[in-house]
Scaffold this active site. Structure first.
Site, PDB file in Angstrom:
ATOM      1  N   GLU B  46       0.865  -1.176   0.000  1.00  0.00           N
ATOM      2  CA  GLU B  46       0.000   0.000   0.000  1.00  0.00           C
ATOM      3  C   GLU B  46       0.906   1.233   0.000  1.00  0.00           C
ATOM      4  OE1 GLU B  46      -3.093   1.929   3.072  1.00  0.00           O
ATOM      5  OE2 GLU B  46      -2.942  -0.233   3.251  1.00  0.00           O
ATOM      6  N   ASP B  57      -5.407   9.632  10.054  1.00  0.00           N
ATOM      7  CA  ASP B  57      -4.121   9.098  10.476  1.00  0.00           C
ATOM      8  C   ASP B  57      -3.645   9.630  11.814  1.00  0.00           C
ATOM      9  OD1 ASP B  57      -3.098   7.246   8.423  1.00  0.00           O
ATOM     10  OD2 ASP B  57      -3.421   8.962   7.093  1.00  0.00           O
TER      11      ASP B  57
END
Lengths: 396, 259
Positions: B46, B57
Site C-alpha cells: 500500500e 491518520d
C-alpha cells in the site's frame, strides 16, 4: 434553502469522512430532525437564548460612524453583546442542548480565535458536560486571554502543533479525537463547515441573528436594509445573518473575506475570492489549495478568518450570485477596528473589523436614505494584544 | 485478472499488506524499502500518497506525510515511484490517497495514470460509498479495485452497502480511531467479522493498530489478511539500512502463516 438528502447545496457539501464517522453523522442528523420541531427543545433553547445568552441582541444605529463616512446609514447587529462576546454562543448553546438530549457526556470542539472555544466551554459548564477544546499552538499564543477563560470554565485546552498550528489543524485534531471517542462524544463544530449535517445545523442555530435583525429593521425603520455585510472565515455569522434575507431579492448580501497581506501575495484567507472547489474537513466547497491538491497555508491578522476552507452553502451562494464575496486586508481591518472604536466606543473583534471596513466603504458611496446593516459578530477585547503594536507605531 | 484477486485466489494463504508513505523521508527510501517489504513477506503493498490534512491518520503517518511533502513529494512523483516499483516486483500495488488530491488531479485522469503506473487498487479513507460513484466507475474502467472500509461501529446497512460495491478486499478498521499502534481491540470484532463474512465473498483484511506478531496471529485467524503501517515507518526511522524493517515484516509473516 435546505441541502438535499445527501447534504448538498447545489454541488457543494456532502460527507467526505472516514467510515467510522458515518454512524455518528447519521445519529446526529436523526437527532436534529427530531428536536428541531420538538416544542420542548425549542422552548428550552429560546429560554436559554434569552436568560443565558442575552438575546435578542439590539440593532444599533451607528450615527457617528455614519457621519464619518458621509453616505448611507450604518446599523450594527450587536452580537458582541451576547454572553461570551460573540455570535458563537448561538450555535454552542443549540448543539450543547442537542448533545445533552443525545445522551453524550463529553464535548469536543476546535477553536481558532478562541471565541467558539469559550462559548463551548461556557455551555458545557452550564449543562454539566465535559469539554475538550483543540486549539492551534499559534492561536494559543495570539489569543492567550481566551485560553485562560476556557480553562477557568473547566475546559481542557489541547494545543495542536501540527501543520500550520492554526484553526485548520485544530479541526483535524478534533475530528481525530471524535473518530476515537465517537460513541461517547459529540463534536461541537463551530462553523458552517464540515460534513453534512453540520453546515445546516450550525446555520439554523445561527439564523436567529438574521431573523431578529430583519424584524428589528421592519419595526424600527419600516423597511429592509439595502446591504447586509458580514465577515466570512468558515462563515457562520454570515450565514446566520444572511439566511433570513435570502428571499429578499432587493437586499444585497456581501461577505468579506480576509485578504491578509493582499490576495496577490498568497498570504491570505480569501477562499471564495481566490480558491477552487475541493474537499476539506468532510465537505466539498471552495478551498485554497496548491497545484497538487494540497491545502494551502493561510494568513490573516484575525485567527478566526485564518482558514483555507469555507462553508459549502457560501460556495453555493457565490456561484449562484446571490451573495457577493469581497475581501479586506490586514491593514484595512485595523482601519475598521480603529474607526468603530473611536467613533462609537465599540471595539470590534478583528474578524468583524473586516466587515466594518467594507461597510464603511459601501456607505460612503451610498445615498443618505440608504441603509447598510453589519453583523457585529464579536467584541475585540481578545485582540488588544495583537492590535497594540500597530496602534503604538502610529502614535509615535 | 487483477493482481489483488490473484493474491486471494491462492488457496489457504492469508495476505500480509504493508503500508508505506511514498517519499518518506525521500523517494529513494521508498524505492529501496518496497522490495525489502516484498522479500520479507508482504503480499500487497500500500503506497500512501501524502496529503496535508490526513484526518484518518495518527501521529506517525501524519509526521511522515508532512515531511514527505516538505521534501517535495507530489502526485507525479508518486506515479513515477509506482511505475518503477511495478516493473520490479510482482506483488500488487495499492494507492492510499485522501480524496482531494485525486479530485484535483481529475478523477478519470487519476485512474488512467494509476493504471499505467501498475496500480491494482485504491483506498480513499475519506470517501465513503455514498460519495464514490464517479471514482468507482473510473477505477472499474481501468481494472483498479476501489477498496472500501468498514469499522467496529458499522451498522448492518453500512455493511450491506460496502458489500454491494466492494472489490479487491474490504479494509476492516479494527478500532474506532486513527492509524497507529494499539494494545487491544474491541471485543465485538469477531461477531462483526462473522456478520461481514455472511454478507460478502470479498476478502476481508484487518488494519489499524496492528504492530506485533501476536496481533497479526489473532487477526489473521478470523480474516483473510492483515494490514500494518505506522510501526514500519518508525522502524525505517530507527534503522535506515532497513534491516530492522525486514526483520519486523518477517516476524509478522511467520505469525500470519502460523495462524
Amino acid at each position: 434553502m435546505q441541502p438535499d438528502n445527501k447534504g448538498y447545496f447545489g454541488s457543494f457539501g456532502g460527507q467526505y469522512v472516514p467510515e467510522t464517522l458515518i454512524p455518528a453523522l447519521d445519529e446526529l442528523a436523526g437527532a436534529y430532525e427530531k428536536y428541531k420541531n420538538d416544542s420542548f427543545f425549542q422552548a428550552e433553547l429560546a429560554r436559554l437564548n434569552t436568560s443565558y445568552s442575552g438575546r435578542p441582541t439590539p440593532l444599533y444605529p451607528a450615527s457617528r460612524l455614519t457621519l464619518r463616512c458621509g453616505g448611507g446609514r450604518i446599523l450594527l447587529k450587536r452580537e458582541d453583546l451576547t454572553h461570551t462576546g460573540a455570535h458563537k454562543i448561538n450555535n454552542a448553546l443549540g448543539q450543547g442542548l442537542l448533545a445533552k438530549q443525545m445522551g453524550k457526556k463529553r464535548i469536543v470542539a476546535e477553536t481558532g480565535a478562541g471565541q467558539h472555544g469559550v462559548a463551548t466551554a461556557a455551555v458545557c459548564a452550564m449543562l454539566g458536560l465535559e469539554c475538550v477544546v483543540y486549539m492551534g499552538s499559534e492561536d494559543i499564543k495570539r489569543q492567550a486571554l481566551n485560553v485562560t477563560r476556557m480553562k477557568l470554565m473547566g475546559a481542557r485546552v489541547i494545543p495542536v502543533a501540527t501543520g500550520s498550528c492554526t484553526l485548520k489543524d485544530a479541526i483535524n485534531e478534533a475530528i481525530r479525537y471524535w473518530i476515537t471517542n465517537v460513541s461517547t462524544s459529540h463534536y461541537l463544530l463551530g462553523s458552517v463547515v464540515g460534513p453534512h449535517p453540520y453546515p445546516r445545523i450550525v446555520r439554523d442555530f445561527q439564523s436567529v441573528i438574521g431573523i431578529e435583525a430583519r424584524q428589528q429593521m421592519l419595526e424600527c425603520d419600516g423597511r429592509l436594509p439595502d446591504y447586509v455585510v458580514a465577515c466570512v472565515g468558515g462563515g457562520s455569522n454570515a450565514m446566520g445573518i444572511f439566511h433570513a434575507f435570502l428571499p429578499d431579492e432587493a437586499v444585497k448580501l456581501v461577505g468579506v473575506e480576509a485578504a491578509g497581506k493582499g490576495v496577490e501575495s498568497g498570504h491570505h484567507g480569501a477562499t471564495l475570492n481566490a480558491g477552487s472547489p475541493g474537499i476539506l474537513h468532510g465537505s466539498k466547497s471552495y478551498l485554497l489549495q496548491d497545484s497538487n491538491g494540497q491545502v494551502s497555508a493561510t494568513h490573516s491578522i484575525s485567527a478566526g478568518l485564518d482558514y483555507p476552507g469555507v462553508g459549502p452553502e457560501h460556495s453555493y451562494l457565490k456561484d449562484s450570485g446571490r451573495v457577493k464575496y469581497v475581501s479586506a486586508d490586514d491593514a484595512q481591518a485595523l482601519e475598521g477596528f480603529k474607526m468603530l472604536s473611536s467613533t462609537e466606543g465599540i471595539i470590534p473583534a478583528l474578524e468583524t473589523a473586516h466587515a466594518i471596513f467594507t461597510a464603511t466603504r459601501l456607505a460612503s458611496n451610498m445615498g443618505r436614505n440608504e441603509v447598510v446593516l453589519v453583523c457585529l459578530s464579536g467584541r475585540g477585547d481578545k485582540d488588544m494584544e495583537i492590535a497594540t503594536p500597530y496602534l503604538e507605531v502610529e502614535s509615535e | 485478472m487483477n493482481k489483488i484477486d490473484r493474491v486471494f485466489n491462492k488457496k489457504g494463504s492469508k495476505a500480509l499488506v504493508g503500508y508505506i508513505t511514498t517519499g518518506y523521508p525521500d523517494v529513494d527510501t521508498t524505492l529501496k524499502a518496497v522490495p525489502v517489504m516484498v522479500e520479507n513477506g508482504c503480499d500487497i503493498i500500500e503506497l500512501g500518497i501524502p496529503f496535508s490534512d490526513p484526518i484518518g491518520d495518527g501521529p506517525v503517518i501524519q509526521q511522515a506525510s508532512y515531511h514527505a511533502l516538505q521534501n517535495g513529494i507530489n502526485m507525479e512523483k508518486c506515479f513515477e515511484a509506482a511505475s518503477a516499483l511495478s516493473g520490479q516486483i510482482d506483488a500488487p500495488l495499492v494507492f492510499m490517497s485522501y480524496f482531494n488530491p485525486v479530485l484535483h488531479y481529475g478523477i478519470e485522469r487519476f485512474a488512467c495514470s494509476a493504471a499505467s503506473a501498475g496500480i491494482s487498487g485504491l483506498i480513499v479513507p475519506d470517501l465513503p460509498p455514498g460519495e464514490s460513484l464517479e471514482l468507482r466507475k473510473a477505477c472499474r474502467s481501468c481494472d483498479i479495485h476501489l477498496i472500501y472500509m468498514l469499522s467496529p461501529n458499522s451498522t448492518p446497512e453500512r455493511i450491506r452497502l460496502v458489500a454491494q460495491n466492494a472489490g479487491g478486499f474490504i479494509y476492516l478498521v479494527t478500532i474506532t480511531g486513527v492509524t497507529g499502534a494499539r494494545r487491544s481491540f474491541p471485543p465485538e470484532l469477531p461477531a462483526l467479522i462473522e456478520h461481514i463474512k455472511a454478507a460478502t465473498q470479498v476478502p476481508l483484511c484487518a488494519g489499524f493498530g496492528i504492530s506485533t506478531p501476536a496481533q497479526v496471529k489473532t487477526m489473521a485467524s478470523i480474516t483473510d489478511g492483515v494490514i500494518f503501517g505506522s510501526r514500519l515507518i518508525q522502524l525505517i526511522d530507527e534503522d535506515p539500512s532497513l534491516k530492522k524493517a525486514g526483520q519486523f515484516i518477517r516476524s509478522l509473516k511467520e505469525a500470519l502463516d502460523g495462524a
